[in-house]
Design a protein around this motif. Structure first.
Motif, mmCIF file in Angstrom:
data_model
loop_
_atom_site.group_PDB
_atom_site.id
_atom_site.type_symbol
_atom_site.label_atom_id
_atom_site.label_comp_id
_atom_site.label_asym_id
_atom_site.label_seq_id
_atom_site.Cartn_x
_atom_site.Cartn_y
_atom_site.Cartn_z
ATOM 1 N N THR A 1 0.843 -1.206 0.000
ATOM 2 C CA THR A 1 0.000 0.000 0.000
ATOM 3 C C THR A 1 0.874 1.251 0.000
ATOM 4 O O THR A 1 0.611 2.209 -0.739
ATOM 5 N N ALA A 2 1.928 1.235 0.812
ATOM 6 C CA ALA A 2 2.833 2.394 0.866
ATOM 7 C C ALA A 2 3.520 2.587 -0.487
ATOM 8 O O ALA A 2 3.659 3.721 -0.972
ATOM 9 N N ALA A 3 3.928 1.482 -1.124
ATOM 10 C CA ALA A 3 4.621 1.577 -2.423
ATOM 11 C C ALA A 3 3.652 2.096 -3.498
ATOM 12 O O ALA A 3 4.027 2.928 -4.335
ATOM 13 N N TYR A 4 2.409 1.628 -3.453
ATOM 14 C CA TYR A 4 1.391 2.099 -4.405
ATOM 15 C C TYR A 4 1.182 3.608 -4.245
ATOM 16 O O TYR A 4 1.189 4.358 -5.223
ATOM 17 N N LEU A 5 1.028 4.037 -2.987
ATOM 18 C CA LEU A 5 0.791 5.454 -2.704
ATOM 19 C C LEU A 5 1.978 6.295 -3.185
ATOM 20 O O LEU A 5 1.800 7.339 -3.825
ATOM 21 N N ALA A 6 3.189 5.814 -2.912
ATOM 22 C CA ALA A 6 4.399 6.553 -3.325
ATOM 23 C C ALA A 6 4.437 6.680 -4.847
ATOM 24 O O ALA A 6 4.755 7.748 -5.384
ATOM 25 N N ARG A 7 4.104 5.578 -5.538
ATOM 26 C CA ARG A 7 4.136 5.619 -7.012
ATOM 27 C C ARG A 7 3.124 6.645 -7.533
ATOM 28 O O ARG A 7 3.418 7.411 -8.462
ATOM 29 N N GLN A 8 1.942 6.703 -6.906
ATOM 30 C CA GLN A 8 0.919 7.671 -7.338
ATOM 31 C C GLN A 8 1.408 9.102 -7.112
ATOM 32 O O GLN A 8 1.197 9.979 -7.939
ATOM 33 N N ILE A 9 2.064 9.318 -5.978
ATOM 34 C CA ILE A 9 2.571 10.666 -5.660
ATOM 35 C C ILE A 9 3.614 11.080 -6.702
ATOM 36 O O ILE A 9 3.565 12.181 -7.255
ATOM 37 N N LEU A 10 4.524 10.167 -7.009
ATOM 38 C CA LEU A 10 5.590 10.480 -7.976
ATOM 39 C C LEU A 10 4.998 10.723 -9.365
ATOM 40 O O LEU A 10 5.404 11.648 -10.079
ATOM 41 N N ALA A 11 4.021 9.921 -9.751
ATOM 42 C CA ALA A 11 3.414 10.076 -11.084
ATOM 43 C C ALA A 11 2.638 11.385 -11.174
ATOM 44 O O ALA A 11 2.722 12.099 -12.183
ATOM 45 N N SER A 12 1.936 11.725 -10.086
ATOM 46 C CA SER A 12 1.113 12.933 -10.157
ATOM 47 C C SER A 12 1.981 14.183 -10.139
ATOM 48 O O SER A 12 1.557 15.249 -10.559
ATOM 49 N N ALA A 13 3.226 14.049 -9.655
ATOM 50 C CA ALA A 13 4.148 15.197 -9.666
ATOM 51 C C ALA A 13 4.800 15.333 -11.045
ATOM 52 O O ALA A 13 5.684 16.152 -11.244
ATOM 53 N N GLY A 14 4.403 14.499 -11.992
ATOM 54 C CA GLY A 14 4.926 14.570 -13.359
ATOM 55 C C GLY A 14 6.357 14.091 -13.472
ATOM 56 O O GLY A 14 7.065 14.424 -14.419
ATOM 57 N N GLN A 15 6.794 13.321 -12.475
ATOM 58 C CA GLN A 15 8.173 12.820 -12.495
ATOM 59 C C GLN A 15 8.396 11.925 -13.713
ATOM 60 O O GLN A 15 7.587 11.022 -13.983
ATOM 61 N N ALA A 16 9.511 12.180 -14.428
ATOM 62 C CA ALA A 16 9.779 11.410 -15.652
ATOM 63 C C ALA A 16 9.991 9.947 -15.328
ATOM 64 O O ALA A 16 9.564 9.052 -16.050
ATOM 65 N N ARG A 17 10.653 9.686 -14.205
ATOM 66 C CA ARG A 17 11.048 8.322 -13.880
ATOM 67 C C ARG A 17 10.272 7.862 -12.648
ATOM 68 O O ARG A 17 10.571 8.276 -11.524
ATOM 69 N N VAL A 18 9.279 7.036 -12.877
ATOM 70 C CA VAL A 18 8.482 6.514 -11.764
ATOM 71 C C VAL A 18 8.853 5.041 -11.596
ATOM 72 O O VAL A 18 8.779 4.264 -12.553
ATOM 73 N N PRO A 19 9.287 4.646 -10.382
ATOM 74 C CA PRO A 19 9.732 3.254 -10.230
ATOM 75 C C PRO A 19 8.588 2.259 -10.384
ATOM 76 O O PRO A 19 7.436 2.586 -10.129
ATOM 77 N N ARG A 20 8.938 1.068 -10.841
ATOM 78 C CA ARG A 20 7.959 -0.022 -10.894
ATOM 79 C C ARG A 20 7.779 -0.570 -9.481
ATOM 80 O O ARG A 20 8.773 -0.713 -8.745
ATOM 81 N N VAL A 21 6.557 -0.890 -9.140
ATOM 82 C CA VAL A 21 6.274 -1.453 -7.812
ATOM 83 C C VAL A 21 6.101 -2.962 -7.939
ATOM 84 O O VAL A 21 5.261 -3.444 -8.701
ATOM 85 N N ILE A 22 6.938 -3.683 -7.218
ATOM 86 C CA ILE A 22 6.832 -5.153 -7.191
ATOM 87 C C ILE A 22 6.532 -5.574 -5.756
ATOM 88 O O ILE A 22 7.197 -5.127 -4.816
#
Ligand code: GMT
Length: 377
Positions: A98-119
């Motif tokens: 859940t924390a990794a999912y939330l972090a990925r959403q935050i990074l994507a919504s900030a328009g970050q070019a490089r968003v890590p894959r969540v495994i």
């Protein structure tokens, strides 16, 4: 690759696998960042390519409980930005996926070019106990579904996840592993002398003494064995059932033959003194402690549940029984202790199973390949 590994620091299979994975990946040239509330028990000495990031969870008077999920998500965002993570690998779904999912959403919504894959790697009780608890099930299922990649430590756990949570996505099975070079039988004569002074056979159990481990059944099985043959028992670990197991040993009249050693970081010398490893768990998605014993040539007497039948082949490298069949477990243990030929064959087969199928050199490349697959998708 730049890899973030999120795990629990406490003694427990998921934290051990996550930490050992980080160490091997770093030795293979990756940049690994371990995120946890405490330094994991097996992290050990400094290793190039391996960094630890402590997750601080401040408490405020308004909170009734610490908000670990939020501080962890925040830390994943920070480390992902600073270290340009390619992958965030969450070990144990609750709440790491859940924390990794939330972090990925935050990074994507900030328009970050490089968003890590969540495994997300599912380890066992995150699905079989917590994941199926109605207080958590919706969130756990959603985060598993939303991860870029999901692995489970056994076919059994994969089936449980699909059946119990209705997850429809692909789940890759990547089993637990052991360092076959360090986990090998290396008897220490003083320990043998200390634990079995009259040449008794030695049984061993290693766990976190949670109810699923059925530590009281370990003592019950031992008491049955003790009636038939000279033997002693080492109980390694600590947890909720520790005291009850100790009281039971006394009330069954075998208190003097059972040593409760508490949590131990170095299990190889203890396993190397042992003749049989007991695992009467009621749930066990894989059984890392059993694999570590097998690598040290200790045959396993176990419950025929969860992922244990994928590891233990009945009558070959150990014996399997219904978790309630304590007489059967005692009978198989007595056979192993009293038939030297059977014991030698089972001990050799146990080591062979670990070497042929579960060495880190075979399993870690499976994770590397999975990371690459997810990053290139
Ligand atoms: O065994 C535990 O209760 C600890 C737990 C954990 O996550 O730390 O262990 C689970 O993960 C291990 C590593 O993948 C598996 O080898 C254990 O079988 C599994 N435990 C259970 O399913 C009860």
């Amino acid at each position: 690759m730049n890899i973030g590994i999120v795990c629990y620091a406490s003694v427990g299979g998921s934290g051990i696998i996550a930490t050992e994975l980080g160490k091997v990946l770093a030795s293979r040239g990756h940049h690994v960042h371990i995120l946890s509330s405490e330094m994991p028990v097996r992290l050990g000495v400094f290793q190039p390519g391996l960094a630890f990031h402590r997750v601080e969870t401040p408490s405020y008077p308004v909170f009734r409980e610490p908000q670990y999920l939020l501080s962890l998500a925040n830390k994943i965002v920070e480390v992902s930005r600073e270290e340009k993570l390619d992958v965030v690998h969450a070990h144990y779904a609750v709440p790491h996926a859940t924390a990794a999912y939330l972090a990925r959403q935050i990074l994507a919504s900030a328009g970050q070019a490089r968003v890590p894959r969540v495994i997300t790697t599912l380890h066992g009780t995150d699905i079989t106990l917590l994941g199926t608890d109605r207080s958590y099930s919706e969130t756990v299922a959603f985060c598993i579904q939303q991860s870029d990649g999901v692995t489970a430590v056994s076919e059994s756990l994969k089936r449980d996840t699909i059946r119990e949570l209705g997850v429809t996505r692909e789940i890759r099975v990547i089993p637990n592993f052991v360092d076959c070079a360090t986990h090998k039988r290396h008897p220490v004569p003083e320990l043998q002398e200390r634990f079995a002074p009259r040449g008794e056979k030695l049984l061993i159990h290693v766990s976190n003494f949670r109810p699923v481990k059925r530590t009281k059944s370990v003592v019950e099985v031992f008491a049955r064995v003790r009636r038939q043959t000279p033997a002693r028992l080492l109980m390694v670990g600590d947890g909720p059932d520790f005291h009850d197991a100790m009281c039971l040993a006394r009330s069954l009249g075998v208190g003097d033959d059972v040593e409760f050693l508490g949590e131990q970081d170095q299990v190889v010398p203890l396993l190397s003194a042992a003749d049989v490893f007991l695992v009467p768990s009621v749930k066990e998605s894989f059984g890392l402690a059993a694999l570590e014993a097998m690598a040290c040539e200790v045959p396993v007497v176990a419950s025929a549940i969860g992922g244990l039948p994928e590891l233990v082949e009945d009558g070959v490298n150990g014996f399997l029984h219904d978790p309630d069949d304590l007489d059967g477990m005692a009978g198989s243990t007595i056979r192993l202790l009293t038939d030297a030929t059977l014991h030698r064959r089972a001990a050799e087969a146990a080591r062979r199973t670990a070497e042929d199928r579960y060495c880190d050199s075979k399993i870690v490349p499976m994770y590397e390949a999975y990371y690459a697959e997810m990053v290139n998708r």
